[in-house]
Scaffold this motif. Structure first.
Motif, PDB file in Angstrom:
ATOM      1  N   PRO A 187       0.834  -1.210   0.000  1.00 11.05           N
ATOM      2  CA  PRO A 187       0.000   0.000   0.000  1.00 11.05           C
ATOM      3  C   PRO A 187       0.865   1.256   0.000  1.00 11.05           C
ATOM      4  O   PRO A 187       2.054   1.223   0.349  1.00 11.05           O
ATOM      5  CB  PRO A 187      -0.796  -0.127   1.298  1.00 11.05           C
ATOM      6  N   ILE A 188       0.248   2.366  -0.356  1.00  7.92           N
ATOM      7  CA  ILE A 188       0.961   3.639  -0.410  1.00  7.92           C
ATOM      8  C   ILE A 188       0.055   4.748   0.104  1.00  7.92           C
ATOM      9  O   ILE A 188      -1.145   4.753  -0.159  1.00  7.92           O
ATOM     10  CB  ILE A 188       1.442   3.935  -1.849  1.00  7.92           C
ATOM     11  N   ALA A 189       0.621   5.683   0.853  1.00  9.22           N
ATOM     12  CA  ALA A 189      -0.141   6.814   1.386  1.00  9.22           C
ATOM     13  C   ALA A 189      -0.488   7.777   0.263  1.00  9.22           C
ATOM     14  O   ALA A 189       0.306   8.004  -0.657  1.00  9.22           O
ATOM     15  CB  ALA A 189       0.672   7.537   2.457  1.00  9.22           C
ATOM     16  N   VAL A 190      -1.660   8.385   0.338  1.00 10.40           N
ATOM     17  CA  VAL A 190      -2.102   9.280  -0.722  1.00 10.40           C
ATOM     18  C   VAL A 190      -1.161  10.460  -0.880  1.00 10.40           C
ATOM     19  O   VAL A 190      -0.933  10.951  -1.994  1.00 10.40           O
ATOM     20  CB  VAL A 190      -3.555   9.748  -0.465  1.00 10.40           C
ATOM     21  N   ARG A 191      -0.539  10.924   0.209  1.00  8.94           N
ATOM     22  CA  ARG A 191       0.356  12.070   0.065  1.00  8.94           C
ATOM     23  C   ARG A 191       1.609  11.711  -0.726  1.00  8.94           C
ATOM     24  O   ARG A 191       2.159  12.564  -1.438  1.00  8.94           O
ATOM     25  CB  ARG A 191       0.720  12.662   1.427  1.00  8.94           C
ATOM     26  N   ASP A 192       2.038  10.438  -0.662  1.00  4.52           N
ATOM     27  CA  ASP A 192       3.172  10.026  -1.482  1.00  4.52           C
ATOM     28  C   ASP A 192       2.755   9.865  -2.947  1.00  4.52           C
ATOM     29  O   ASP A 192       3.533  10.164  -3.864  1.00  4.52           O
ATOM     30  CB  ASP A 192       3.769   8.718  -0.952  1.00  4.52           C
ATOM     31  N   VAL A 193       1.534   9.405  -3.180  1.00 12.57           N
ATOM     32  CA  VAL A 193       1.025   9.340  -4.558  1.00 12.57           C
ATOM     33  C   VAL A 193       1.007  10.735  -5.175  1.00 12.57           C
ATOM     34  O   VAL A 193       1.461  10.944  -6.316  1.00 12.57           O
ATOM     35  CB  VAL A 193      -0.396   8.729  -4.586  1.00 12.57           C
ATOM     36  N   LEU A 194       0.517  11.721  -4.431  1.00  5.84           N
ATOM     37  CA  LEU A 194       0.452  13.086  -4.938  1.00  5.84           C
ATOM     38  C   LEU A 194       1.850  13.638  -5.203  1.00  5.84           C
ATOM     39  O   LEU A 194       2.073  14.352  -6.198  1.00  5.84           O
ATOM     40  CB  LEU A 194      -0.299  13.974  -3.953  1.00  5.84           C
ATOM     41  N   ARG A 195       2.804  13.314  -4.345  1.00  2.00           N
ATOM     42  CA  ARG A 195       4.180  13.788  -4.540  1.00  2.00           C
ATOM     43  C   ARG A 195       4.763  13.207  -5.823  1.00  2.00           C
ATOM     44  O   ARG A 195       5.422  13.910  -6.602  1.00  2.00           O
ATOM     45  CB  ARG A 195       5.032  13.400  -3.329  1.00  2.00           C
ATOM     46  N   TYR A 196       4.511  11.928  -6.094  1.00  3.21           N
ATOM     47  CA  TYR A 196       4.985  11.310  -7.336  1.00  3.21           C
ATOM     48  C   TYR A 196       4.298  11.920  -8.562  1.00  3.21           C
ATOM     49  O   TYR A 196       4.929  12.124  -9.602  1.00  3.21           O
ATOM     50  CB  TYR A 196       4.742   9.804  -7.310  1.00  3.21           C
ATOM     51  N   LEU A 197       3.008  12.208  -8.437  1.00  5.61           N
ATOM     52  CA  LEU A 197       2.286  12.797  -9.561  1.00  5.61           C
ATOM     53  C   LEU A 197       2.847  14.172  -9.913  1.00  5.61           C
ATOM     54  O   LEU A 197       3.088  14.483 -11.081  1.00  5.61           O
ATOM     55  CB  LEU A 197       0.797  12.903  -9.231  1.00  5.61           C
ATOM     56  N   VAL A 198       3.041  14.999  -8.900  1.00  2.60           N
ATOM     57  CA  VAL A 198       3.575  16.341  -9.153  1.00  2.60           C
ATOM     58  C   VAL A 198       4.998  16.249  -9.705  1.00  2.60           C
ATOM     59  O   VAL A 198       5.344  16.924 -10.685  1.00  2.60           O
ATOM     60  CB  VAL A 198       3.543  17.184  -7.865  1.00  2.60           C
ATOM     61  N   GLY A 199       5.839  15.396  -9.111  1.00  2.00           N
ATOM     62  CA  GLY A 199       7.220  15.276  -9.564  1.00  2.00           C
ATOM     63  C   GLY A 199       7.350  14.732 -10.974  1.00  2.00           C
ATOM     64  O   GLY A 199       8.310  15.055 -11.686  1.00  2.00           O
ATOM     65  N   SER A 200       6.384  13.928 -11.401  1.00  4.35           N
ATOM     66  CA  SER A 200       6.459  13.329 -12.738  1.00  4.35           C
ATOM     67  C   SER A 200       6.340  14.367 -13.845  1.00  4.35           C
ATOM     68  O   SER A 200       6.794  14.137 -14.973  1.00  4.35           O
ATOM     69  CB  SER A 200       5.349  12.289 -12.901  1.00  4.35           C
ATOM     70  N   ALA A 201       5.738  15.518 -13.550  1.00  8.15           N
ATOM     71  CA  ALA A 201       5.553  16.545 -14.581  1.00  8.15           C
ATOM     72  C   ALA A 201       6.875  17.073 -15.112  1.00  8.15           C
ATOM     73  O   ALA A 201       6.956  17.544 -16.245  1.00  8.15           O
ATOM     74  CB  ALA A 201       4.718  17.692 -14.028  1.00  8.15           C
ATOM     75  N   ALA A 202       7.927  17.006 -14.312  1.00  4.17           N
ATOM     76  CA  ALA A 202       9.213  17.593 -14.687  1.00  4.17           C
ATOM     77  C   ALA A 202      10.213  16.556 -15.191  1.00  4.17           C
ATOM     78  O   ALA A 202      11.408  16.858 -15.298  1.00  4.17           O
ATOM     79  CB  ALA A 202       9.792  18.345 -13.491  1.00  4.17           C
ATOM     80  N   MET A 203       9.764  15.354 -15.510  1.00  4.12           N
ATOM     81  CA  MET A 203      10.688  14.348 -16.025  1.00  4.12           C
ATOM     82  C   MET A 203      11.260  14.767 -17.375  1.00  4.12           C
ATOM     83  O   MET A 203      10.591  15.462 -18.148  1.00  4.12           O
ATOM     84  CB  MET A 203       9.980  12.992 -16.151  1.00  4.12           C
ATOM     85  N   PRO A 204      12.497  14.358 -17.697  1.00  4.42           N
ATOM     86  CA  PRO A 204      13.086  14.699 -18.995  1.00  4.42           C
ATOM     87  C   PRO A 204      12.247  14.137 -20.141  1.00  4.42           C
ATOM     88  O   PRO A 204      11.597  13.097 -20.004  1.00  4.42           O
ATOM     89  CB  PRO A 204      14.471  14.031 -18.936  1.00  4.42           C
ATOM     90  N   PRO A 205      12.266  14.813 -21.299  1.00  3.67           N
ATOM     91  CA  PRO A 205      11.414  14.377 -22.416  1.00  3.67           C
ATOM     92  C   PRO A 205      11.744  12.992 -22.937  1.00  3.67           C
ATOM     93  O   PRO A 205      10.882  12.344 -23.537  1.00  3.67           O
ATOM     94  CB  PRO A 205      11.654  15.454 -23.481  1.00  3.67           C
ATOM     95  N   GLU A 206      12.981  12.506 -22.722  1.00  2.00           N
ATOM     96  CA  GLU A 206      13.335  11.180 -23.225  1.00  2.00           C
ATOM     97  C   GLU A 206      12.779  10.053 -22.354  1.00  2.00           C
ATOM     98  O   GLU A 206      12.851   8.873 -22.722  1.00  2.00           O
ATOM     99  CB  GLU A 206      14.851  11.036 -23.340  1.00  2.00           C
ATOM    100  N   VAL A 207      12.236  10.394 -21.191  1.00  2.00           N
ATOM    101  CA  VAL A 207      11.680   9.383 -20.289  1.00  2.00           C
ATOM    102  C   VAL A 207      10.214   9.154 -20.629  1.00  2.00           C
ATOM    103  O   VAL A 207       9.397  10.076 -20.538  1.00  2.00           O
ATOM    104  CB  VAL A 207      11.835   9.798 -18.813  1.00  2.00           C
ATOM    105  N   SER A 208       9.878   7.956 -21.034  1.00  2.00           N
ATOM    106  CA  SER A 208       8.487   7.592 -21.334  1.00  2.00           C
ATOM    107  C   SER A 208       8.322   6.124 -20.969  1.00  2.00           C
ATOM    108  O   SER A 208       8.679   5.230 -21.744  1.00  2.00           O
ATOM    109  CB  SER A 208       8.169   7.836 -22.813  1.00  2.00           C
ATOM    110  N   ARG A 209       7.776   5.864 -19.800  1.00  2.00           N
ATOM    111  CA  ARG A 209       7.706   4.492 -19.314  1.00  2.00           C
ATOM    112  C   ARG A 209       6.798   4.405 -18.092  1.00  2.00           C
ATOM    113  O   ARG A 209       6.303   5.414 -17.585  1.00  2.00           O
ATOM    114  CB  ARG A 209       9.106   3.995 -18.938  1.00  2.00           C
ATOM    115  N   ALA A 210       6.609   3.177 -17.622  1.00  7.90           N
ATOM    116  CA  ALA A 210       5.837   2.920 -16.412  1.00  7.90           C
ATOM    117  C   ALA A 210       6.772   2.791 -15.214  1.00  7.90           C
ATOM    118  O   ALA A 210       7.908   2.330 -15.343  1.00  7.90           O
ATOM    119  CB  ALA A 210       5.007   1.649 -16.574  1.00  7.90           C
ATOM    120  N   PHE A 211       6.279   3.220 -14.056  1.00  6.33           N
ATOM    121  CA  PHE A 211       7.027   3.114 -12.805  1.00  6.33           C
ATOM    122  C   PHE A 211       6.121   2.495 -11.746  1.00  6.33           C
ATOM    123  O   PHE A 211       4.949   2.872 -11.617  1.00  6.33           O
ATOM    124  CB  PHE A 211       7.472   4.491 -12.307  1.00  6.33           C
TER     125      PHE A 211
END
Length: 508
Positions: A187-211
């Motif tokens: 399981p994962i806490a919702v606040r960590d899910v939100l942190r990953y969602l926000v951080g994913s917006a700034a990934m480099p353009p060459e990154v396109s995959r599942a995590f």
């Protein structure tokens, strides 16, 4: 809107839903401009971030709506699922994802971020998980750099998965459960899910995959229930695993015991037949853990329970647009097609100005009471508490003013048009969905008070409940109609006398 017009623009689809409603303020705090997309944008009224975002009314199944919503967007969050939408939800998910992928590519979106489901490799998946996996693949093939975050059970106040576990644990000190409650889950806490969602917006353009994303602990569902009981101060639960409960039977049982309807419980329960454990932690390369580390299970439960006890649940599974669930709150919504509504409607002329009548309506509940058979309201409140509902203990946030989302005894403010309409949605325990509407109109200079009680019964039990309480409607709703009118007339008379203490309202 953000003062920095150069800030990246993020589109949040499903902004009325559980994750979307929480993601919007996180993106604003991170410096993004936000466009919130919703089929019913009126459901965003009352959110404390509403005036800081651009809201677009759009249906994800309409290509023209999507073109309008995605225009000028830098990062698009795809938070649309057909969970609980019937047997064809996989086809709906597939078609909607394809339309969104095409529209995002044509609009020049720089990144898509999708929250999907954690799933094992090489196994035949439940329809729910298979649909989540397929949607992720469709978005990854869009030609737009895409981040697919795959999570298991999300722990947070209002999460459907959390609510299901919470009610099962609290209401059943002893239970028979399917044998796959021994499967491992991360399981994962919702606040960590939100942190990953926000951080994913700034990934480099060459990154396109599942995590894969998950919390710091791997637990079985049995262990999660026992750990929840310990945090909530409950005795250990007696749980016996048996091999005979199919996902369908288990979901029907969950629908009876918890507020999560079987249509939503079925895909959630179906996902539990798999072990869902993080296989890689590559996300940390792009979104590092916070200095204090990820939120553990017990702490996540503590945070969720604190929000629930304080009635500070910002969003919930009930907020999402899901056909047939309590999240479809508007009686006039066409999604009710095929159902039936029972209505008790009353109207009368009040010898008071509209402002005086509205003042009484907006002050209803809490210390002012409900202007009708007090003993009946108290008895129904006690009964509701016995069956696990809120009863009348919540009161109200402000004695004179209401906003969308406010708790009001066993009701919740669903819509408010100042001076004209107050719509309350019942959160009491009953076999169906219920609303109370109080409205102010003018007709040839006269003030008209309209009152409407609306009930959407669930099954035979719901119909029996309506027939059982109908004989009391004259006392309850008729009394409310008369007493609110009298209180408004007294309010108008007090105002006409000028400054001075107003007489107390008789809200019994």
């Amino acid at each position: 809107m953000s003062a920095d017009a150069a800030a990246p623009l993020a589109l949040v689809t499903g902004a009325t839903g559980y994750i979307g409603g929480r993601l919007v303020p996180e993106l604003l705090d991170a410096g993004y401009r936000v466009r919130a997309m919703a089929r019913h944008p009126e459901r965003l009224e009352g959110r404390d971030w509403r005036e800081r975002v651009e809201v677009v009314a759009a249906d994800a199944t309409d290509p023209q709506d999507l073109d309008r919503a995605l225009a000028g967007v830098d990062v698009a969050y795809y938070l649309i699922h057909a969970l609980g939408a019937g047997a064809t939800f996989e086809q709906r998910d597939r078609a909607t994802a394809r339309r969104f992928a095409v529209a995002a590519r044509e609009a020049g979106v720089r990144r898509i971020v999708y929250l999907g489901g954690l799933h094992p490799a090489g196994e035949e998946l439940s329809p729910h998980l298979e649909s989540r996996r397929e949607v992720g693949e469709i978005l990854l093939a869009s030609g737009v750099p895409t981040t697919v975050l795959q999570a298991a059970v999300i722990i947070g106040s209002g999460s459907a998965s959390f609510e299901m576990m919470r009610y099962l644990t609290e209401r059943l000190p002893a239970m028979v459960a399917p044998r796959w409650i021994e499967n491992r889950i991360q399981p994962i806490a919702v606040r960590d899910v939100l942190r990953y969602l926000v951080g994913s917006a700034a990934m480099p353009p060459e990154v396109s995959r599942a995590f894969d994303i998950g919390g710091p602990e791997v637990l079985t569902y049995r262990q999660m229930m026992q750990r929840y009981a310990a945090v909530a101060g409950l005795p250990p639960r007696v749980i016996r695993a048996v091999p005979v409960l199919t996902p369908r039977l288990a979901s029907l049982w969950v629908g009876l015991v918890t507020p999560v309807p079987a249509g939503i419980a079925r895909p959630l329960v179906g996902s539990l037949i798999h072990e869902v454990v993080v296989k890689e932690q590559d996300i940390k390369t792009y979104v590092p853990d916070p200095p204090e580390g990820l939120v553990g299970f017990d702490r996540a439960v503590e945070l969720a329970l604190a929000k629930i006890r304080e009635f500070d649940v910002r969003t919930s599974w009930r907020s999402a647009s899901t056909a047939g669930a309590p999240s479809d709150p508007l009686p006039e919504d066409p999604d009710w097609a095929g159902g039936s509504l029972e209505v008790d409607e009353r109207a009368g002329v009040v010898s008071a100005d509209p402002q005086a009548l509205w003042s009484v309506i907006e002050g209803i509940g809490g210390a002012h009471g409900w202007y009708s058979w007090r003993l009946g309201w108290v008895a129904r409140g006690v009964m509701d508490r016995v069956f696990g509902g809120p009863g009348l203990r919540r009161g109200r946030r402000d004695p004179h003013h209401l906003a969308v989302g406010d708790a009001l005894d066993w009701w919740r403010v669903e819509k408010i048009v100042p001076g004209r309409l107050l719509r309350l949605r019942a959160e009491m325990r009953l076999p169906g969905l219920a609303w109370l509407e109080l409205g102010v109109e003018t007709d040839d200079g006269a003030t008209v008070f309209r009152q409407r009680a609306i009930y959407h019964p669930r099954g035979l039990l719901g119909q029996l409940y309506w027939w059982a309480v109908c004989p009391f409607h004259g006392i309850v709703f008729g009394g409310m109609q008369r007493n609110i009118a009298r209180a408004a007339e007294a309010e108008a008379a007090a105002r006409s006398r000028g400054p001075g203490p107003a007489p107390p309202r008789a809200g019994t």
